[in-house]
Structures are given as structure tokens and as C-alpha cells.
Design an enzyme around this catalytic site. Sequence first.
Site, PDB file in Angstrom:
ATOM      1  N   ALA A 218       1.397  13.628 -23.561  1.00 19.06           N
ATOM      2  CA  ALA A 218       0.993  12.359 -23.487  1.00 19.06           C
ATOM      3  C   ALA A 218       2.092  11.555 -24.764  1.00 19.06           C
ATOM      4  CB  ALA A 218      -0.478  12.160 -24.157  1.00 19.06           C
TER       5      ALA A 218
ATOM      6  N   LYS B   5      -0.263   6.631 -23.712  1.00 17.68           N
ATOM      7  CA  LYS B   5       0.356   6.658 -25.448  1.00 17.68           C
ATOM      8  C   LYS B   5       1.830   6.459 -25.033  1.00 17.68           C
ATOM      9  CE  LYS B   5      -3.771   9.188 -25.334  1.00 17.68           C
ATOM     10  NZ  LYS B   5      -4.329   9.882 -24.256  1.00 17.68           N
TER      11      LYS B   5
ATOM     12  N   TYR C 153       1.051  -1.056  -0.079  1.00 18.21           N
ATOM     13  CA  TYR C 153       0.040  -0.015  -0.046  1.00 18.21           C
ATOM     14  C   TYR C 153       0.924   1.279   0.007  1.00 18.21           C
ATOM     15  CZ  TYR C 153      -4.253   3.062   0.877  1.00 18.21           C
ATOM     16  OH  TYR C 153      -5.040   3.720   0.711  1.00 18.21           O
TER      17      TYR C 153
ATOM     18  N   HIS D  33     -21.457  11.837 -30.317  1.00 13.40           N
ATOM     19  CA  HIS D  33     -21.096  10.624 -31.179  1.00 13.40           C
ATOM     20  C   HIS D  33     -20.829   9.324 -30.387  1.00 13.40           C
ATOM     21  CE1 HIS D  33     -17.706  12.690 -29.247  1.00 13.40           C
ATOM     22  NE2 HIS D  33     -17.049  11.661 -29.466  1.00 13.40           N
TER      23      HIS D  33
ATOM     24  N   ASP E   4       1.095  19.087 -21.309  1.00 14.67           N
ATOM     25  CA  ASP E   4       0.565  17.828 -21.328  1.00 14.67           C
ATOM     26  C   ASP E   4       1.162  17.078 -22.467  1.00 14.67           C
ATOM     27  OD1 ASP E   4      -1.685  16.174 -21.819  1.00 14.67           O
ATOM     28  OD2 ASP E   4      -3.074  17.685 -22.448  1.00 14.67           O
TER      29      ASP E   4
ATOM     30  N   PHE F 215      -6.785  19.334 -25.410  1.00 12.73           N
ATOM     31  CA  PHE F 215      -7.227  18.008 -25.837  1.00 12.73           C
ATOM     32  C   PHE F 215      -8.730  18.102 -25.373  1.00 12.73           C
ATOM     33  CE2 PHE F 215      -8.020  13.556 -24.699  1.00 12.73           C
ATOM     34  CZ  PHE F 215      -8.130  13.079 -26.123  1.00 12.73           C
ATOM     35  N   ASP F 216      -9.632  17.151 -25.730  1.00 14.06           N
ATOM     36  CA  ASP F 216     -11.146  17.119 -25.291  1.00 14.06           C
ATOM     37  C   ASP F 216     -11.085  17.077 -23.585  1.00 14.06           C
ATOM     38  OD1 ASP F 216     -10.721  16.185 -27.635  1.00 14.06           O
ATOM     39  OD2 ASP F 216     -12.173  14.640 -27.715  1.00 14.06           O
TER      40      ASP F 216
HETATM   41  C1  LIG Z   1      -5.271  10.713 -23.963  1.00 20.69           C
HETATM   42  C2  LIG Z   1      -4.892  12.372 -23.780  1.00 20.69           C
HETATM   43  C3  LIG Z   1      -5.328  12.939 -22.380  1.00 20.69           C
HETATM   44  C4  LIG Z   1      -6.046  12.127 -21.548  1.00 20.69           C
HETATM   45  O1  LIG Z   1      -5.509  10.895 -20.989  1.00 20.69           O
HETATM   46  P1  LIG Z   1      -6.455   9.668 -20.622  1.00 20.69           P
HETATM   47  O2  LIG Z   1      -5.207   8.873 -20.156  1.00 20.69           O
HETATM   48  O3  LIG Z   1      -7.186   9.219 -21.769  1.00 20.69           O
HETATM   49  O4  LIG Z   1      -7.384  10.065 -19.450  1.00 20.69           O
HETATM   50  C5  LIG Z   1      -4.958  14.073 -22.297  1.00 20.69           C
HETATM   51  N1  LIG Z   1      -4.142  15.007 -23.242  1.00 20.69           N
HETATM   52  C6  LIG Z   1      -3.763  14.461 -24.344  1.00 20.69           C
HETATM   53  C7  LIG Z   1      -2.921  15.228 -25.165  1.00 20.69           C
HETATM   54  C8  LIG Z   1      -3.992  13.065 -24.778  1.00 20.69           C
HETATM   55  O5  LIG Z   1      -3.684  12.631 -25.960  1.00 20.69           O
END
Ligand SMILES: *Cc1c(COP(=O)(O)O)cnc(C)c1O
Length: 468
Positions: free
Chosen positions: A218, A259, A74, A451, A216, A126-127
Site C-alpha cells: 500500500a 494510499k 465493460y 472500537h 502487501d 495489517f488488520d
Molecule cells: C489499507 C491497507 C490494506 C487494506 O486495504 P483497503 O483498501 O483499506 O481495503 C491492506 N494492507 C495494508 C498494509 C494497508 O495499509
Amino acid sequence: MTRPRQPAEPFRIKSVEPIKLLDRAAREEKIVEAHYNIFKIDAADIYIDLLTDSGTAAMSNRQWAALMMGDESYAGARSFRRFEEVVKGIFHKQFVIPCHQGRSAENMMFSTVVKPGQYVLNNTHFDTTRGNTQHKGGIAVDLPCPEVDAPVPLPFKGDMDTERLEKFIKEHGTDSIAMVIMTVTSNSVGGQPVSMKNIKKVSAICKKHNLPFFFDCARFAENCFFIRRDEPGYAEKSIREIAGEMFDACDGVMMSAKKDGLANIGGFIALNDEELYQKLTNLMILIEGFPTYGGLAGRDMEVLAVGLLEVMDLDYLSHRVDQVHYFGEVLKEAGMPIVEPTGGHAVFVDAGQFLPHIPPEQFPGQSLTVAFYVEGGIRIVEIGSLMFGGKDPVTGEKMTAPRELVRMALPRRVYTNSHLDYIGETAARIAAGKEMLRGYKISYQSPFLRHFTCKMEAIPEENVEVNS
Ligand SMILES: *Cc1c(COP(=O)(O)O)cnc(C)c1O
């Protein structure tokens, strides 16, 4: 145009997962049962799945071996210490907070730093980043460079518009801005990379105004590869050196490790500000888990510790980027217009240009998405007026997408070039009969992110024989 030599895979296959192509009659049945929405089709009924590159990577033998080393304690697990050391080494930050994926990192960060009414500036959100900003009462502002939609292949279309950034700061004042974020590569503009020059310029502006500057990141390794390949002065540097230089320019990072972590789950925040670290960990114990596991199993952190190093391997990265490029050439040869240059993780086809007889209100990208499933058992995703159109849930305004695209994302280390050639052959058959493709209308939709769950109907066209 001659085809580039196929980039041969820098790995051999040790474990295989069978995939199955249903016959055409079964595929037609499945798409009707799904109301023409590919999100409603079971993965078992898909032959090649290009829905996303997130969490879909194939792990290496080293990652599978590391998984067995997971320490599931833990508190203070060995696996956390290993993960922490790797993250500190790459991202050059003192404090590491594991999270179960990217959006939970965003949730914690924005809950802590964004005050209602404050702006968050980004090259392009990103969304989930946009959604989490807005959920905390923040206002998400995109500042993409002016060249982003130029119909010519430029190397760093992911850059932030630094003139607009300075102007925005001058007009709104620093107190109204919670933070500045650089998304690398810029996912929402097609995985386009950001140059080191732009990163340093944005960093200098943030320093001058005392604004927190985060990444950010990824797809950080893919971004570093593009810098090494296309930006003067970086050809002799290692990916790790470039990453270090990039992250020295910022105050901290949020990463979805699904990613470039080469893992199926995971994420983290890394930063230097101890006070912010304390605030984040206090919240974290409430919603994610103890600070040394943050919603992950020990084995997940072991897998990430290996994946984050493997992803910086030059042979891996050059194959990855060349494979995406090759895939773009295959689709062009099949007669499909694509967005260029191809970025780091996907190829985008311009369905609006490909199917001029289908107006945007009848979703040409949706029509092409259905065609790829019916014709080849391939799953791709519409990124046009179905995803971004409809009524704004807040203002009620009618929204339209700037372009009718479809995205074909490539999972990492999963598909071979033969799979891509198969997709190319499917694309050529679709192109040969494209006048037959019809538009769609929505028969059911939800108010948010329609969608994912909407139901659709094909619009019957008189005097056109339906392709069987
Ligand atoms: C995928 C992604 C996220 C969100 O990450 P999740 O692991 O899907 O929650 C944030 N920013 C970027 C640029 C991404 O490609």
C-alpha cells in the site's frame, strides 16, 4: 530542541474545500451525542480529520483531467490498458488484476491459495490481511524484527526477522506455509520501512524453500524513499529504479491503492504465475467484476495510472516524509511523547506515558482522543486497549494492548503546515491541563472490532474540577 525548517509544499492550491470549526459548546454536545466515540461523529463536524490516510488524498490537476478520459466499456477498456501498462512498468509483473480496494485483493488471493490450517507469514499483518487470512482458515503469523519496539530511532524497524523465518520453516515444513508476505511500509508497527537488504534476504529464503513471496505494498513509494535516504548505495537511484529492484525480488503484489495510489478508491494484484492468475480471474468474475475493471470504473483506473507515477516524484515524497517528521517535532514541542522515528504516514503519541494517572483499563488513548476533539475539533484514533483489548471473540481470553497509543494519520497533499501548527497549539493546551483528563468505561460493545461502534462514559473523578 529547535524546530526543523517547515518543509514547504511542492504544489499550489487550485481547488479548495471549506472546513469549519464548531464552537466549543457545540463540540462538547457532539462528543456526548456520539457517546465519546469519534467514529460516530459526522465528518462535517470535524475541523481537521486525521483518522486515516486511506482514500483521503487530494488528487492533482492531472488526475482530475485523466478522470474525464475514463473509458467505461465493460470489456477491454482503454482505461484498463493504460492502468495495466503503468502497473507492469512499476511492479515488473506480467498479469494485472484490478480490484476495488486492498481487502478484496486479499480476499481473492487467500480464497485461492490458503488451505485451512496453513500458515501465512508476514513481517506484521495489517488488520484486514490478518482478518482475511483467518476467514479462509489460515493462521496469520507475525515475524517483526527484534528491534521493532526498541526505544531508539533505528531506520528500518519494519524489517522481518529472518532468523525466526528460517526457524519457522524448519519447524513447520514448507507444505504448511501458504505464502510469505512483506508489508511495506509496515502499517501496524507505525508505518516503519523495510530495508532492501531484508527484502532480498527474505526473497532468497523463499526461493530456497520454493515458497511464494508477495508484497502487501500500500505504501511502496514511501518505503522506497526511506531506502533511498537511509540505506547505503541507494542515494543516487531513482524511486522507480528502487521500486523495480524491490519488486524483482517477489512473485507478486497486492496493493490497496487508496494510499500510495494517490486515489480515493482502488487496488490490484500483479503477478507472474499464469495458473494462479487464471484461478484468481475465475473467482473475480464471480465476486468483483470482469477482469478488465474488477469493481472499478474506467475513470478510477485512469486516476490510478496517473497517481501511481506521481507518487514516485522525489519532490512529492521528500515533502511527504518531512511533513510527517515536522508534525512529530511539533507534537514533541507541545509536550507529547511520540514513537520514533516517525514513519511514512502518521505520528503516534504514547498516551499511556503522557497520562500516567489513567490506567490502561480506563483507556488513556481514548481520553486523549476525546480531548483533541473537544479542545480543537481534531479527529484522531485510539490504538490501544480500546482497539485491541477486551475479550478475544474466539478464545474468550482477556486481551491487552502492548502500548496505549493514539494515531494521527496525515492524508496526502491535504493539510498545510499551518494546520499542523494549529494541532500543535491544541496539543500544548491539552498538555497544560492534562491532570484534568479522565478515564473512560465502555457502556456498550459488540463482539468484533468493538472500537468502531462502542459507547462510552467518562469516569467521574471526585475533587477534580472538570475543565470547561
Ligand atoms: C489499507 C491497507 C490494506 C487494506 O486495504 P483497503 O483498501 O483499506 O481495503 C491492506 N494492507 C495494508 C498494509 C494497508 O495499509
